[in-house]
Write an enzyme that holds these catalytic residues in place. Sequence first.
Site, PDB file in Angstrom:
ATOM      1  CE  LYS A  13      35.693  49.447 -54.129  1.00 54.95           C
ATOM      2  NZ  LYS A  13      36.877  48.566 -53.946  1.00 54.95           N
ATOM      3  NE  ARG A  88      34.726  48.398 -47.552  1.00 52.83           N
ATOM      4  CZ  ARG A  88      35.406  49.276 -48.284  1.00 52.83           C
ATOM      5  NH1 ARG A  88      34.878  50.425 -48.616  1.00 52.83           N
ATOM      6  NH2 ARG A  88      36.617  48.975 -48.685  1.00 52.83           N
ATOM      7  NE  ARG A 122      45.671  51.871 -53.585  1.00 52.08           N
ATOM      8  CZ  ARG A 122      44.460  51.575 -53.141  1.00 52.08           C
ATOM      9  NH1 ARG A 122      43.412  51.753 -53.915  1.00 52.08           N
ATOM     10  NH2 ARG A 122      44.292  51.085 -51.935  1.00 52.08           N
ATOM     11  NE  ARG A 150      44.330  53.545 -49.542  1.00 52.66           N
ATOM     12  CZ  ARG A 150      43.146  53.120 -49.965  1.00 52.66           C
ATOM     13  NH1 ARG A 150      42.606  53.648 -51.056  1.00 52.66           N
ATOM     14  NH2 ARG A 150      42.495  52.185 -49.320  1.00 52.66           N
ATOM     15  NE  ARG A 161      42.419  47.620 -47.834  1.00 53.15           N
ATOM     16  CZ  ARG A 161      43.252  48.182 -48.725  1.00 53.15           C
ATOM     17  NH1 ARG A 161      44.554  48.083 -48.558  1.00 53.15           N
ATOM     18  NH2 ARG A 161      42.781  48.826 -49.758  1.00 53.15           N
TER      19      ARG A 161
HETATM   20  P1  AP5 Z   1      41.843  51.459 -57.338  1.00 53.53           P
HETATM   21  O1  AP5 Z   1      41.037  52.056 -58.441  1.00 53.53           O
HETATM   22  O2  AP5 Z   1      42.493  52.386 -56.360  1.00 53.53           O
HETATM   23  O3  AP5 Z   1      40.999  50.339 -56.588  1.00 53.53           O
HETATM   24  P2  AP5 Z   1      39.767  50.490 -55.577  1.00 53.53           P
HETATM   25  O4  AP5 Z   1      38.818  49.381 -55.895  1.00 53.53           O
HETATM   26  O5  AP5 Z   1      39.221  51.880 -55.614  1.00 53.53           O
HETATM   27  O6  AP5 Z   1      40.548  50.163 -54.235  1.00 53.53           O
HETATM   28  P3  AP5 Z   1      40.486  50.792 -52.766  1.00 53.53           P
HETATM   29  O7  AP5 Z   1      41.722  50.348 -52.022  1.00 53.53           O
HETATM   30  O8  AP5 Z   1      40.250  52.248 -52.810  1.00 53.53           O
HETATM   31  O9  AP5 Z   1      39.352  50.026 -52.171  1.00 53.53           O
HETATM   32  P4  AP5 Z   1      39.079  49.740 -50.725  1.00 53.53           P
HETATM   33  O10 AP5 Z   1      37.701  49.294 -50.909  1.00 53.53           O
HETATM   34  O11 AP5 Z   1      39.923  48.838 -49.952  1.00 53.53           O
HETATM   35  O12 AP5 Z   1      39.458  51.095 -49.978  1.00 53.53           O
HETATM   36  P5  AP5 Z   1      38.578  52.270 -49.458  1.00 53.53           P
HETATM   37  O13 AP5 Z   1      39.349  53.497 -49.590  1.00 53.53           O
HETATM   38  O14 AP5 Z   1      37.201  52.184 -49.979  1.00 53.53           O
HETATM   39  O15 AP5 Z   1      42.959  50.531 -58.026  1.00 53.53           O
HETATM   40  C1  AP5 Z   1      43.934  49.856 -57.238  1.00 53.53           C
HETATM   41  C2  AP5 Z   1      45.282  49.814 -57.985  1.00 53.53           C
HETATM   42  O16 AP5 Z   1      45.128  49.022 -59.165  1.00 53.53           O
HETATM   43  C3  AP5 Z   1      45.797  51.183 -58.474  1.00 53.53           C
HETATM   44  O17 AP5 Z   1      47.195  51.203 -58.401  1.00 53.53           O
HETATM   45  C4  AP5 Z   1      45.333  51.263 -59.932  1.00 53.53           C
HETATM   46  O18 AP5 Z   1      46.177  52.084 -60.717  1.00 53.53           O
HETATM   47  C5  AP5 Z   1      45.399  49.792 -60.338  1.00 53.53           C
HETATM   48  N1  AP5 Z   1      44.367  49.399 -61.312  1.00 53.53           N
HETATM   49  C6  AP5 Z   1      43.068  49.806 -61.353  1.00 53.53           C
HETATM   50  N2  AP5 Z   1      42.419  49.193 -62.355  1.00 53.53           N
HETATM   51  C7  AP5 Z   1      43.315  48.360 -62.947  1.00 53.53           C
HETATM   52  C8  AP5 Z   1      43.260  47.440 -64.031  1.00 53.53           C
HETATM   53  N3  AP5 Z   1      42.113  47.258 -64.718  1.00 53.53           N
HETATM   54  N4  AP5 Z   1      44.371  46.737 -64.356  1.00 53.53           N
HETATM   55  C9  AP5 Z   1      45.538  46.916 -63.666  1.00 53.53           C
HETATM   56  N5  AP5 Z   1      45.666  47.780 -62.633  1.00 53.53           N
HETATM   57  C10 AP5 Z   1      44.567  48.480 -62.281  1.00 53.53           C
HETATM   58  O19 AP5 Z   1      38.468  51.860 -47.893  1.00 53.53           O
HETATM   59  C11 AP5 Z   1      39.587  51.927 -47.026  1.00 53.53           C
HETATM   60  C12 AP5 Z   1      39.136  51.562 -45.626  1.00 53.53           C
HETATM   61  O20 AP5 Z   1      38.144  52.510 -45.155  1.00 53.53           O
HETATM   62  C13 AP5 Z   1      38.456  50.201 -45.468  1.00 53.53           C
HETATM   63  O21 AP5 Z   1      39.412  49.157 -45.322  1.00 53.53           O
HETATM   64  C14 AP5 Z   1      37.622  50.424 -44.196  1.00 53.53           C
HETATM   65  O22 AP5 Z   1      38.419  50.360 -43.034  1.00 53.53           O
HETATM   66  C15 AP5 Z   1      37.151  51.866 -44.353  1.00 53.53           C
HETATM   67  N6  AP5 Z   1      35.854  51.956 -45.048  1.00 53.53           N
HETATM   68  C16 AP5 Z   1      35.614  52.547 -46.245  1.00 53.53           C
HETATM   69  N7  AP5 Z   1      34.321  52.433 -46.576  1.00 53.53           N
HETATM   70  C17 AP5 Z   1      33.719  51.739 -45.564  1.00 53.53           C
HETATM   71  C18 AP5 Z   1      32.387  51.274 -45.349  1.00 53.53           C
HETATM   72  N8  AP5 Z   1      31.410  51.486 -46.235  1.00 53.53           N
HETATM   73  N9  AP5 Z   1      32.145  50.584 -44.204  1.00 53.53           N
HETATM   74  C19 AP5 Z   1      33.109  50.361 -43.294  1.00 53.53           C
HETATM   75  N10 AP5 Z   1      34.384  50.759 -43.451  1.00 53.53           N
HETATM   76  C20 AP5 Z   1      34.692  51.444 -44.592  1.00 53.53           C
END
Ligand code: AP5
Length: 207
Positions: A13, A88, A122, A150, A161
């Site tokens: 994303k 979410r 990552r 991270r 997760r």
């Molecule tokens: P990346 O683009 O970083 O993936 P992402 O989907 O953005 O992953 P996130 O880890 O950021 O998602 P998340 O939802 O767990 O974390 P968030 O920060 O929102 O890509 C991942 C890797 O793959 C990278 O190395 C990239 O280079 C590679 N890649 C990308 N595309 C690729 C492809 N096509 N092919 C190959 N490789 C590829 O949330 C963290 C925490 O915050 C949650 O666990 C929760 O505790 C809290 N939180 C956040 N939002 C909420 C909410 N709305 N409600 C409650 N808690 C929340």
Amino acid sequence: MRLVLLGAPGAGKGTQAAFLKERHGLAHISTGDIFRHNLKNNTPLGLEAKKYMDAGELVPDEIVMKMVGEKLNGFAPDEGFMLDGFPRTVGQAEFLETISKLDGVILFHVPDEEIVRRLSSRAVCRDCGHVTSRLENDKCPSCGGELYTRDDDNEATIRSRLKVFHEQTEALEDFYRERNLLFEIDAAKHPEEVFEQVLAVLSHDKD
Ligand code: AP5
């Protein structure tokens, strides 16, 4: 244009949001990034969120909804944005309906084992925040800065997760399908091929 980017952790994303920001100039609102920014600055919000993030659990709805509500309040009615990582839960999605209309929800499909592989390698740049993979780079490909891992990108937390995603977030697929807002793409492909699908979705006029 107002979009939600929906998908498992590591589905890409944030990677696609960066492409879209460059191409369409859309504001990128990532709830995870807001929590990490708060944590870096030792704010009460950051310290509270850390307890849940480290365990791979969701931060409680009330905290997230207040934060997102305040953020979206700053947008003019005709200003576009992409929400990454929000909503979410069904509760968060219902809350979002009360404060903004959406043009579409893009769902990124990636198998769980590919997610584990991506997140285990990552790396994030300490200087500019660029996200990359240790399999491809040992320094930031964008600015040459140092890369870090991270805290929640270890296998146990990644699996928690994923479990939370299947139990609490997957229900949003039907929620948005029923509202005729859901666009599904195969995000297990190369990032540029995924972006082509995203652009195809955006040029598609859903009736
Ligand atoms: P990346 O683009 O970083 O993936 P992402 O989907 O953005 O992953 P996130 O880890 O950021 O998602 P998340 O939802 O767990 O974390 P968030 O920060 O929102 O890509 C991942 C890797 O793959 C990278 O190395 C990239 O280079 C590679 N890649 C990308 N595309 C690729 C492809 N096509 N092919 C190959 N490789 C590829 O949330 C963290 C925490 O915050 C949650 O666990 C929760 O505790 C809290 N939180 C956040 N939002 C909420 C909410 N709305 N409600 C409650 N808690 C929340």
